[in-house]
Design a protein around this motif. Structure first.
Motif, short mmCIF file in Angstrom:
data_model
loop_
_atom_site.label_atom_id
_atom_site.label_comp_id
_atom_site.label_asym_id
_atom_site.label_seq_id
_atom_site.Cartn_x
_atom_site.Cartn_y
_atom_site.Cartn_z
N LYS A 90 46.56 11.19 37.14
CA LYS A 90 46.86 11.36 38.57
C LYS A 90 47.96 10.39 39.01
O LYS A 90 48.91 10.78 39.68
CB LYS A 90 45.59 11.14 39.40
CG LYS A 90 45.80 11.38 40.87
CD LYS A 90 44.50 11.22 41.63
CE LYS A 90 44.75 11.46 43.12
NZ LYS A 90 43.55 11.28 43.90
N LYS A 91 47.84 9.15 38.60
CA LYS A 91 48.82 8.14 39.04
C LYS A 91 50.17 8.33 38.36
O LYS A 91 51.20 8.39 39.02
CB LYS A 91 48.31 6.72 38.78
CG LYS A 91 49.32 5.68 39.26
CD LYS A 91 48.75 4.32 39.39
CE LYS A 91 47.63 4.26 40.35
NZ LYS A 91 47.89 3.50 41.56
N ILE A 92 50.19 8.43 37.04
CA ILE A 92 51.45 8.50 36.31
C ILE A 92 52.21 9.79 36.61
O ILE A 92 53.44 9.77 36.76
CB ILE A 92 51.24 8.30 34.79
CG1 ILE A 92 50.73 6.88 34.53
CG2 ILE A 92 52.52 8.56 34.02
CD1 ILE A 92 50.33 6.59 33.09
N MET A 137 51.35 2.63 35.11
CA MET A 137 50.65 2.62 36.40
C MET A 137 51.15 1.45 37.26
O MET A 137 51.30 1.58 38.47
CB MET A 137 49.14 2.57 36.19
CG MET A 137 48.62 3.88 35.63
SD MET A 137 46.81 4.07 35.61
CE MET A 137 46.29 2.68 34.65
N PHE A 138 51.41 0.30 36.62
CA PHE A 138 52.00 -0.82 37.35
C PHE A 138 53.34 -0.41 37.95
O PHE A 138 53.62 -0.69 39.12
CB PHE A 138 52.19 -2.02 36.40
CG PHE A 138 52.92 -3.16 37.03
CD1 PHE A 138 52.23 -4.13 37.75
CD2 PHE A 138 54.30 -3.27 36.93
CE1 PHE A 138 52.91 -5.19 38.35
CE2 PHE A 138 54.99 -4.31 37.53
CZ PHE A 138 54.29 -5.27 38.24
N TYR A 139 54.16 0.26 37.15
CA TYR A 139 55.47 0.71 37.63
C TYR A 139 55.32 1.64 38.84
O TYR A 139 56.02 1.47 39.84
CB TYR A 139 56.26 1.41 36.52
CG TYR A 139 57.57 1.94 37.04
CD1 TYR A 139 58.67 1.12 37.15
CD2 TYR A 139 57.69 3.26 37.47
CE1 TYR A 139 59.87 1.59 37.68
CE2 TYR A 139 58.87 3.74 37.99
CZ TYR A 139 59.95 2.90 38.10
OH TYR A 139 61.13 3.37 38.63
N VAL A 140 54.43 2.60 38.76
CA VAL A 140 54.24 3.55 39.87
C VAL A 140 53.87 2.79 41.14
O VAL A 140 54.38 3.09 42.23
CB VAL A 140 53.17 4.61 39.52
CG1 VAL A 140 52.81 5.45 40.74
CG2 VAL A 140 53.67 5.51 38.39
N ASP A 141 53.02 1.78 41.03
CA ASP A 141 52.57 1.03 42.21
C ASP A 141 53.62 0.08 42.77
O ASP A 141 53.67 -0.14 43.98
CB ASP A 141 51.32 0.21 41.87
CG ASP A 141 50.07 1.07 41.75
OD1 ASP A 141 50.07 2.19 42.30
OD2 ASP A 141 49.10 0.62 41.11
N TYR A 142 54.47 -0.51 41.90
CA TYR A 142 55.31 -1.61 42.35
C TYR A 142 56.81 -1.43 42.15
O TYR A 142 57.58 -2.36 42.36
CB TYR A 142 54.87 -2.91 41.65
CG TYR A 142 53.46 -3.28 41.98
CD1 TYR A 142 53.13 -3.78 43.24
CD2 TYR A 142 52.44 -3.10 41.05
CE1 TYR A 142 51.83 -4.11 43.56
CE2 TYR A 142 51.13 -3.43 41.37
CZ TYR A 142 50.83 -3.93 42.61
OH TYR A 142 49.54 -4.24 42.93
#
Length: 166
Positions: A90-92, A137-142
């Motif tokens: 879902k996130k990526i 997922m870190f990249y998607v968030d930040y």
């Protein structure tokens, strides 16, 4: 459309799970089914093209078509997403895939890391894939423009270093 034999097309999963075709320069002999194949499966210049990531440059066509970005989580095949945890998918898949990523930098020598392991699939899916997913997922968030510039800079340095390595 028939592609020249030196171009390889692979079906990948992109934004919101939509399938698309990525194009690469062929590095493995025809009929080779996996990127975990051994030395004997490379084309004449395949190992160099793969090591230097030159085989990925045709994906600029996907960027121009709007299917990918320069920076973002790397695209993957449907089989990968079939076994990925739902929260990871879902996130990526909420962002377009990229030519390069934090995971591409961290695992630029992934084939070397897997070399000599008896069960490359198991090691990839139990060790490397979860770490790549965390980075994506870190990249998607930040992500922001500064992180993208840093990722492009680091990727360029890695490619330049690999081109001049023996």
């Amino acid at each position: 459309m028939k592609l020249p034999s030196f171009i390889y097309r692979s079906e990948r999963v992109g934004l919101h799970g939509k399938p698309f075709s990525v194009y690469k320069i062929r590095t493995m002999k025809l009929g080779t089914k996996t990127s975990f194949a051994g030395e004997e499966h490379y084309t004449k210049h395949g190992k160099f093209l793969r090591k230097t990531k030159i085989d990925e440059f045709l994906q600029l066509v996907n960027v121009l078509k709007g299917e990918m970005r320069l920076v973002g989580p790397r695209s993957n095949v449907q089989e990968y997403w079939d076994i990925a945890p739902e929260h990871v998918k879902k996130k990526i898949l909420s962002t377009k895939p990229g030519l390069t990523s934090l995971a591409s930098i961290m695992f630029h020598d992934e084939e070397f890391l897997l070399q000599g392991n008896e069960d490359k699939y198991k090691n990839y899916y139990t060790i490397i894939a979860p770490m790549k997913n965390s980075l994506d997922m870190f990249y998607v968030d930040y992500h922001d423009i500064f992180l993208d510039i840093w990722i492009l800079f680091k990727t360029s340095l890695i490619i330049i270093k690999k081109i001049f390595q023996k």
